[in-house]
Scaffold this motif. Structure first.
Motif, short mmCIF file in Angstrom:
data_model
loop_
_atom_site.label_atom_id
_atom_site.label_comp_id
_atom_site.label_asym_id
_atom_site.label_seq_id
_atom_site.Cartn_x
_atom_site.Cartn_y
_atom_site.Cartn_z
N PRO A 13 0.77 -1.24 0.00
CA PRO A 13 0.00 0.00 0.00
C PRO A 13 0.81 1.29 0.00
N LEU A 38 0.78 4.26 -7.89
CA LEU A 38 0.61 3.95 -6.47
C LEU A 38 1.71 3.07 -5.89
N GLY A 89 0.41 -1.14 -7.32
CA GLY A 89 0.08 -0.73 -5.95
C GLY A 89 -0.82 -1.76 -5.28
N GLY A 90 -0.60 -1.99 -3.98
CA GLY A 90 -1.45 -2.91 -3.24
C GLY A 90 -1.31 -4.33 -3.75
N ASP A 91 -2.45 -4.95 -4.02
CA ASP A 91 -2.48 -6.31 -4.57
C ASP A 91 -2.91 -6.24 -6.04
N VAL A 94 -6.73 -6.92 -6.70
CA VAL A 94 -7.79 -6.16 -6.04
C VAL A 94 -7.87 -4.80 -6.71
N PHE A 95 -8.91 -4.59 -7.48
CA PHE A 95 -9.09 -3.34 -8.22
C PHE A 95 -7.81 -2.87 -8.92
N THR A 119 -3.09 -5.24 0.23
CA THR A 119 -4.00 -4.31 -0.43
C THR A 119 -4.29 -3.09 0.46
N ALA A 120 -4.68 -1.98 -0.18
CA ALA A 120 -4.87 -0.72 0.54
C ALA A 120 -5.77 -0.86 1.77
N TYR A 172 -12.90 1.51 -2.13
CA TYR A 172 -11.71 1.99 -2.82
C TYR A 172 -12.18 3.05 -3.81
N MET A 173 -11.33 3.97 -4.15
CA MET A 173 -11.63 4.98 -5.18
C MET A 173 -12.95 5.68 -4.87
N VAL A 199 -8.98 6.99 5.16
CA VAL A 199 -7.54 6.86 5.37
C VAL A 199 -6.84 7.16 4.05
N TRP A 201 -3.32 8.06 1.78
CA TRP A 201 -1.90 7.70 1.72
C TRP A 201 -1.53 6.79 2.89
N ALA A 202 -2.36 5.76 3.06
CA ALA A 202 -2.17 4.85 4.18
C ALA A 202 -0.77 4.24 4.17
N ALA A 230 -7.55 7.46 -1.14
CA ALA A 230 -7.94 7.09 0.21
C ALA A 230 -8.95 5.95 0.15
N VAL A 231 -8.99 5.20 1.22
CA VAL A 231 -10.07 4.22 1.37
C VAL A 231 -11.04 4.73 2.42
N1 SAH Z 1 -4.59 -2.68 -6.32
C1 SAH Z 1 -4.71 -1.64 -5.34
C2 SAH Z 1 -5.92 -0.77 -5.55
C3 SAH Z 1 -5.84 0.08 -6.76
S1 SAH Z 1 -7.27 1.07 -6.99
C4 SAH Z 1 -4.73 -2.27 -3.95
O1 SAH Z 1 -4.83 -3.48 -3.84
O2 SAH Z 1 -4.63 -1.54 -2.98
C5 SAH Z 1 -6.77 2.61 -6.34
C6 SAH Z 1 -7.42 2.89 -5.00
O3 SAH Z 1 -6.77 2.16 -4.00
C7 SAH Z 1 -7.32 4.32 -4.56
O4 SAH Z 1 -8.30 5.12 -5.15
C8 SAH Z 1 -7.52 4.19 -3.08
O5 SAH Z 1 -8.87 4.01 -2.78
C9 SAH Z 1 -6.82 2.88 -2.81
N2 SAH Z 1 -5.44 3.09 -2.35
C10 SAH Z 1 -4.31 2.66 -2.92
N3 SAH Z 1 -3.24 2.99 -2.18
C11 SAH Z 1 -3.72 3.63 -1.11
C12 SAH Z 1 -3.12 4.21 0.05
N4 SAH Z 1 -1.80 4.20 0.27
N5 SAH Z 1 -3.93 4.78 0.96
C13 SAH Z 1 -5.26 4.81 0.80
N6 SAH Z 1 -5.86 4.29 -0.27
C14 SAH Z 1 -5.12 3.70 -1.21
#
Ligand code: SAH
Length: 505
Positions: A13, A38, A89-91, A94-95, A119-120, A172-173, A199, A201-202, A230-231
């Protein structure tokens, strides 16, 4: 056989240490890294210097056309026989449109592997202190896109099921659509008083958390100018944050602190500050190098058996001394007949690494303390070896000679200016975003002044708290026109860290 393969790697994240070991292995092996907006750019440091780095943000992000271009790029690079890492970014699943990328690879007959990531939602929950499930509150959690249905009236989300039943929901988003989605939850039966946390920039130093209820969170977000990424976490579990927050309640959280020690030495101090939540910018103002000539030290080392005492006043002095001992084919046994004085516990620790226990550590960890301890001994005719840095103060040799000792003070290492200062630190100073600068020796201040010029030094440090390790360094700061805000009673990094905590806490 071609080694071509595409690894879809979850970058986690934000905090670069939240990537998996497998993810790091893939990066180390990569010929090409295609990375997202991300994904933390620091992760690219795991890839070799030769690896090609392609920012996928440039060629798009969300739109279908751009996604097709990314898919083709992955296929094309793999067809050239390359090991490709697609860092997301994240997983990835997942989105993250990882599914579509895998489909494209599968259709093109290109081997791929998927490496999961934090994931975020999971990262945000952990770093905000909000358990997504909890036996007393809820047993289910749903990850939902906040963007869905933006362009269409029909929503594929089952809002009834999401709103009723009390499960935790993470959008998300969902920041630009926050008001609409909260309204929908109320319309579909979720209590308007349900707690909500946003949350942003978690898991990074910029993490921001805003809490409210389904009814008022959109207004609060608007007032605060709260922006993506943010989530949105919805559910009773959000109340646990009050008790369980840990990340943003650490004493130095949100503080940007510059560390000016030499690059080889900065790590230990930086780690202490980072563990307390600080964002550390390393800006070495010192480079430690060999003396211009080893001649004087070599003469002393060859006659070590003739000395009564060896005094070393820094970990660096210990390392350079033993390095030279080894270069001359000797080891700690050469010190057999000689007593050893370390200026403080850190220096004593450095001695220990070479198998030597210090016979004397003054209670006051500076040159004056060494002099005070030796004043209690009979030094008439004693032979003392004091290998030191080129610009050391004269107090130890002067005072010990006055006590009747014969002191040799050969140079063991030099402290010189680095070629340049860290651009990141200078940029942060210019932007006035630095909270504190730390000086752990007089040289760190003097060198910075030498590189910036005194006038610029004072100007750039306006509004920045100056932390000095002890009175000598503080005096140097004052002589250069700086005001010292933080100085611990004991001259150690631990005490300095504690003083910083007290200042900012
Ligand atoms: N694949 C990513 C998601 C990508 S979609 C995952 O698994 O996390 C993009 C969305 O992810 C953003 O709009 C936000 O809602 C969330 N996101 C990604 N990084 C983030 C972070 N550091 N802090 C908060 N939300 C985050």
């Amino acid at each position: 056989m071609s080694s071509a393969i595409v690894y879809l790697v979850g970058a986690g994240p934000g905090d670069p240490s939240l990537i998996t070991l497998r993810g790091v292995e893939c990066l180390q092996r990569a010929d090409v890294v295609v990375y997202d907006y991300l994904a933390n750019e620091q992760l690219l440091n795991h890839a070799s210097a030769e690896a090609e780095r392609i920012y996928a943000g440039k060629i798009g992000g969300r739109h279908n056309q751009d996604q097709k271009e990314i898919n083709s790029l992955l296929v094309e690079k793999a067809r050239q026989g390359k090991v490709v890492v697609r860092l997301k970014g994240g997983d990835p699943f997942v989105f993250g449109r990882g599914g579509e990328e895998c489909e494209a690879l599968s259709e093109a007959g290109i081997p791929f592997e998927v490496v999961p990531g934090v994931t975020a939602a999971i990262g945000a929950a952990a770093y905000a202190g909000i358990p997504l499930t909890h036996r007393d509150f809820t047993t289910s959690v749903a990850f939902v896109t906040g963007q869905e249905g933006k362009d269409k009236d029909e929503s594929a989300i089952d809002w009834d099921r999401l709103s009723l039943g009390g499960g935790t929901v993470v959008f998300y988003m969902g920041i630009t659509t926050l008001r609409r989605n909260m309204l929908r939850m109320i319309q579909h039966g979720r209590s308007a008083s349900t707690p909500v946390a946003l949350v942003r920039w978690a898991t990074t130093a910029c993490q921001q958390v805003l809490t409210g209820t389904i009814a008022d969170i959109a207004d609060l977000a608007e007032e605060a100018g709260f922006k993506p990424p943010a989530v949105t976490i919805v559910g009773e579990v959000v109340t646990l944050r009050e008790k369980l927050r840990w990340y943003d309640s650490r004493p130095l959280c949100g503080r940007k602190i510059i560390v000016t020690r030499a690059a080889e030495q900065a790590g230990e101090f930086s780690a202490k500050l980072a563990a307390r939540g600080a964002t550390v910018l390393e800006c070495p103002t010192i480079r430690l190098v060999e003396p211009e000539s080893w001649q004087l030290l070599d003469v002393s080392i060859k006659e070590l058996s003739g000395y009564d005492w060896l005094i070393l006043t820094s970990g660096n002095a210990v390392r350079f001394f033993f390095q030279r001992l080894e270069a001359l084919g000797l080891d700690a046994r050469a010190l057999a007949g000689c007593k050893v004085c370390a200026v403080g516990p850190k220096t004593a620790e450095a001695f220990k690494a070479f198998g030597v226990r210090a016979d004397l550590i003054p209670s006051d960890y500076k040159a004056e303390g060494v002099v005070a301890e030796f004043a209690r001994l009979d030094l008439q005719g004693a032979r003392i070896l004091f290998p030191r840095v080129d610009k050391a103060r004269e107090i130890i040799p002067c005072e010990l000679r006055r006590m009747g000792a014969h002191v040799d003070g050969p140079v063991a290492y030099r402290n010189i200016l680095p070629d340049r200062l860290s651009a990141e630190a200078l940029f942060a100073l210019e932007k006035r975003s630095v909270d504190c600068i730390t000086f752990t020796s007089s040289s760190t201040v003097k060198n910075l002044a030498a590189m910036l010029g005194e006038e610029l030094l004072v100007d750039m440090l306006k509004g920045v708290a100056v932390a000095s390790i002890g009175p000598i360094t503080s005096k140097t700061c004052r002589d250069l026109g700086l005001k010292v805000d933080i100085e611990p009673a004991e001259y150690t990094l631990n005490a300095l860290t504690a003083a910083l905590e007290a200042h900012f806490g």
